[in-house]
Design a protein around this motif. Structure first.
Motif, short mmCIF file in Angstrom:
data_model
loop_
_atom_site.label_atom_id
_atom_site.label_comp_id
_atom_site.label_asym_id
_atom_site.label_seq_id
_atom_site.Cartn_x
_atom_site.Cartn_y
_atom_site.Cartn_z
N LEU A 48 0.81 -1.22 0.00
CA LEU A 48 0.00 0.00 0.00
C LEU A 48 0.84 1.26 0.00
CD1 LEU A 48 -2.76 -1.09 2.54
CD2 LEU A 48 -2.76 -1.28 0.06
N ASP A 49 2.10 1.15 0.39
CA ASP A 49 2.97 2.32 0.32
C ASP A 49 3.60 2.48 -1.05
OD1 ASP A 49 4.37 0.00 0.55
OD2 ASP A 49 5.92 0.80 1.88
N CYS A 58 0.52 6.49 -4.70
CA CYS A 58 0.32 7.56 -3.72
C CYS A 58 1.58 8.39 -3.61
CB CYS A 58 -0.05 6.95 -2.37
SG CYS A 58 1.17 5.79 -1.75
N HIS A 82 3.02 8.55 1.89
CA HIS A 82 1.60 8.30 2.06
C HIS A 82 1.29 6.82 1.86
CE1 HIS A 82 1.21 12.60 2.10
NE2 HIS A 82 -0.11 12.54 2.21
N VAL A 83 0.11 6.40 2.33
CA VAL A 83 -0.32 5.01 2.25
C VAL A 83 -1.70 4.97 1.62
CG1 VAL A 83 -0.97 2.98 3.58
CG2 VAL A 83 1.01 4.32 4.27
N VAL A 84 -1.86 4.09 0.62
CA VAL A 84 -3.18 3.88 0.03
C VAL A 84 -4.00 3.00 0.97
CG1 VAL A 84 -4.42 2.86 -1.91
CG2 VAL A 84 -2.32 4.12 -2.32
N CYS A 128 -9.06 0.44 5.56
CA CYS A 128 -9.95 1.59 5.74
C CYS A 128 -11.03 1.28 6.79
CB CYS A 128 -10.59 1.96 4.40
SG CYS A 128 -11.41 3.56 4.41
N THR A 163 -9.12 7.85 0.85
CA THR A 163 -8.49 6.82 0.00
C THR A 163 -7.01 6.68 0.27
OG1 THR A 163 -8.17 8.45 -1.76
CG2 THR A 163 -10.21 7.13 -1.81
N SER A 164 -6.40 7.71 0.87
CA SER A 164 -4.98 7.65 1.22
C SER A 164 -4.72 8.59 2.39
CB SER A 164 -4.09 8.03 0.03
OG SER A 164 -4.27 9.39 -0.32
#
Length: 659
Positions: A491-492, A503, A507-509, A515, A531-532
């Motif tokens: 996710l990063d 992203c 930042h991280v998605v 979530c 979302t991020s």
């Protein structure tokens, strides 16, 4: 089954009707006689039922401090423990003997029993799934209980060379053993039960005993001819090699077996147990060989997939150097090897297929991107004792020798031992620490499940790296969980396979699972889910979903309190014509009421009395009453003697200093 620590949620005593029902169930399930059951559960013994924290449904029956049987489903599916077999050794029939006492070291470490390490009688007939006791030759008491994964026909086929594994394979899946989590339960009992049936049961290995119950040390000075004959008899009896099969290379790195290796290493390698290999000629290895052994150990047991990619310098400092071979007598130095540079070393091992490397764009340093765990060199590497293990062992031995608490007892039993040995000395130091407990959201459980499922594929001992959902976490360790999930899902770096838009740096998605874990139940209806987020905001939102707890430790005793700790209340007042001082709330700081009363009486030269507090919310709480107005003096005793912080003491002098 009981490799990981157990968390017991509740314990209650069994009544007479429950004990009778339990005895009948054991007679029916194990075909035991009434005499056997009476030995297993003697009359007037204290029986209690302990429940393991969910999602486990295991119930444990404890008799006089010994866990004798456990119920896997909570519905009467009882299984015996080694403590039960120490009382009635014949309940499971004749035990399976190990080929030698050194193999018990690896059973105690949590390994299963492989076929070459077991002495299976040739005339035995049994199906797969049969439950056996496991014993060391020369010691009558079982050390483990296991379930057969091979039938007698499978064993015969393996011995004759007809098996698909050529005489190898897992023979017993160990269900419980000496010094596993059930042993820890016994060690934590306030009654301080006996934790070993005889002197042969050591901390790391179980040995044979003589007629007087003393450990028998195996002779090392036998002649070569006698030693060879004994080895041939063991091979024939234990089925280590089938007829006509050549002896295998058991060193794990392609080298022939070391001539001077210890008996423990030989037995472990011959028995097929994945465990530590001791090399007594480590100092004779050249630098290339030392680096190869350390790198293989790190790739197989230390480096986890979720930590990749990993810079070469980090791999070397955090994994390779700690995994260097114990007894080598020198540190690892790439410059002293034929590679000269770390980058060249990684490229060479990449060509061999051990791992894959790629140059990092920012640091221009070689980074390890993946590990080929299926490579023969890595799979065949036998775990050795590292220099870090040896240092930890020396430190642990020194600490155990300096400590007055018996090493085998834990929890309340350790506290009792400390109190007995102290003979009125100063209480153990009080330690207060803030911990976090995961919230009950199913989304949070999903994050833990994903991380634990990933870590379970990391290696033979990967279970020690899991993050139990029922556990307590520091803020730093809670951060490790979400960091591991972010790295696992990528996710990063824009999500799995680039399915999510990249992203910005730092930042991280947020995928649906993460979530929900961060915001489900937090955002109001109609609010838009982000979302991020920045990595720091993700960590803050993640730890915010945990419940704060306070961990209280004093010596061998430990307790966890929800929220903030209630203060100790010291209040003066009158009782009839007399002035008195009342002390309450000390139980939260693991202080015994009777012991506190005796201490205050001796230090303040006054009379003290202990009484139970009334009220539904004060069950199990006591009040210590002192003669006279002793608010200031009692507060000083609580801080200097018992270590209670002054800010956690609430003083109220209603008499305004009047004595």
């Amino acid at each position: 089954m009981f490799r990981k620590p157990l968390t017991l949620t509740s314990t209650h005593k069994l009544g007479g009707a429950d004990v009778k029902k339990l005895k009948k169930t054991l007679e029916k399930r194990f075909g035991a006689s009434e005499d056997d059951v009476d030995l297993l559960i003697p009359k007037k013994s204290e029986l209690s039922l302990a429940k393991v924290a969910s999602p486990s449904r295991v119930h444990i029956v404890i008799a006089d401090g010994h866990p004798i049987v456990y119920d896997v489903s909570g519905k009467g599916d009882f299984h015996l423990t080694v403590f039960a077999l120490w009382r009635v050794p014949t309940l499971l029939g004749p035990p399976i003997a190990l080929v030698g006492a050194p193999v018990s070291r690896f059973i105690l470490q949590g390994a299963d029993l492989m076929l070459p390490g077991a002495v299976v009688p040739r005339n035995a007939s049994f199906p797969a799934g049969r439950v056996f006791a496991v014993a060391v030759p020369g010691n009558p008491m079982p050390i483990a209980i296991g379930e057969a994964e091979m039938s007698s026909d499978d064993v015969a086929a393996a011995r004759s060379g007809g098996g698909k594994n050529g005489g190898k394979g897992r023979f017993l899946k160990i269900l419980t053993s000496h010094r596993d989590a059930l042993w820890d339960v016994a060690a934590s009992q306030p009654s301080r039960p006996t934790l070993a049936p005889n002197a042969g049961f050591g901390k790391k290995v179980v040995s044979a005993v003589d007629a007087r119950g003393r450990p028998v040390e195996e002779s090392e000075g036998e002649e070569d001819e006698e030693e060879d004959e004994g080895e041939e008899e063991e091979i024939a009896e234990g089925g280590m090699m089938s007829d006509g099969e050549e002896e295998e290379d058991v060193e794990g790195d392609g080298a022939p077996p070391a001539a001077g290796r210890s008996e423990a290493a030989a037995a472990a390698a011959a028995a097929g147990v994945a465990a530590m290999t001791v090399s007594e000629d480590a100092s004779s290895l050249d630098m290339d060989a030392l680096i190869d052994r350390a790198l293989l150990q790190a790739l197989k047991h230390s480096v986890k997939d979720h930590a990749l990619p990993l810079l070469g310098s980090a791999l070397w400092a955090q994994h390779v150097v700690p995994c260097r071979l114990a007894g080598a007598g020198r540190t690892l130095d790439v410059k002293a090897s034929t590679h000269k540079k770390l980058s060249k070393l990684l490229k060479v091992k990449s060509k061999l297929g051990w791992l894959t490397v790629k140059e990092d764009k920012h640091t221009k340093e070689m980074a390890v991107t993946s590990v080929n765990r299926a490579h023969d060199d890595i799979m065949n590497h036998a775990k050795h004792e590292t220099a870090s293990d040896a240092a930890d062992g020396v430190a642990a031995a020194a600490e155990a020798e300096a400590s007055a608490t018996p090493d085998e007892y834990k929890g309340a039993a350790a506290a009792a031992a400390t109190r007995d040995d102290a003979s009125g000395s100063k209480p153990a130091k009080l330690t207060l620490s803030k911990v976090l407990k995961p919230g009950s959201s199913t989304a949070i459980r999903a994050v833990f499940a994903a991380v634990n499922e990933s870590s379970e594929g990391g290696g033979d001992d990967s279970y020690s790296y899991s993050y139990p959902y029922e556990g307590l976490y520091t803020a730093e360790r809670a951060k490790e969980v979400v960091d591991a999930y972010v790295a696992l899902r990528g996710l990063d770096r824009g999500g799995d396979g680039g399915a999510v838009a990249p992203c910005p740096p730092g930042h991280v998605v947020l995928d649906p699972t993460l979530c929900d874990a961060l915001f489900k139940g937090v955002l109001k209806k109609g609010d838009v889910y982000p979302t991020s987020m920045s990595a720091s905001d993700v960590v803050a939102a993640w730890t915010n979903r945990f419940h704060p707890q306070i961990s209280v430790r004093r010596g061998g005793k430990e307790a966890t309190r929800k929220g903030e700790l209630a203060p100790v209340r010291i209040e003066s007042g009158t009782r009839g014509p007399k002035k008195v001082t009342k002390v309450t709330g000390f139980e939260a700081y693991l202080i015994d009421a009777v012991e506190l009363s005796q201490t205050l009486s001796a230090k303040l030269a006054t009379s003290c009395a202990v009484s139970d507090l009334e009220g539904q919310n004060n069950k199990g709480k006591s009040e210590v009453t002192l003669g006279g107005n002793k608010v200031t003096e009692a507060c000083e005793v609580m801080t200097s003697w018992y270590g209670v912080p002054g800010k956690l003491i609430e003083k109220r002098d209603k008499l305004k200093g009047k004595r």
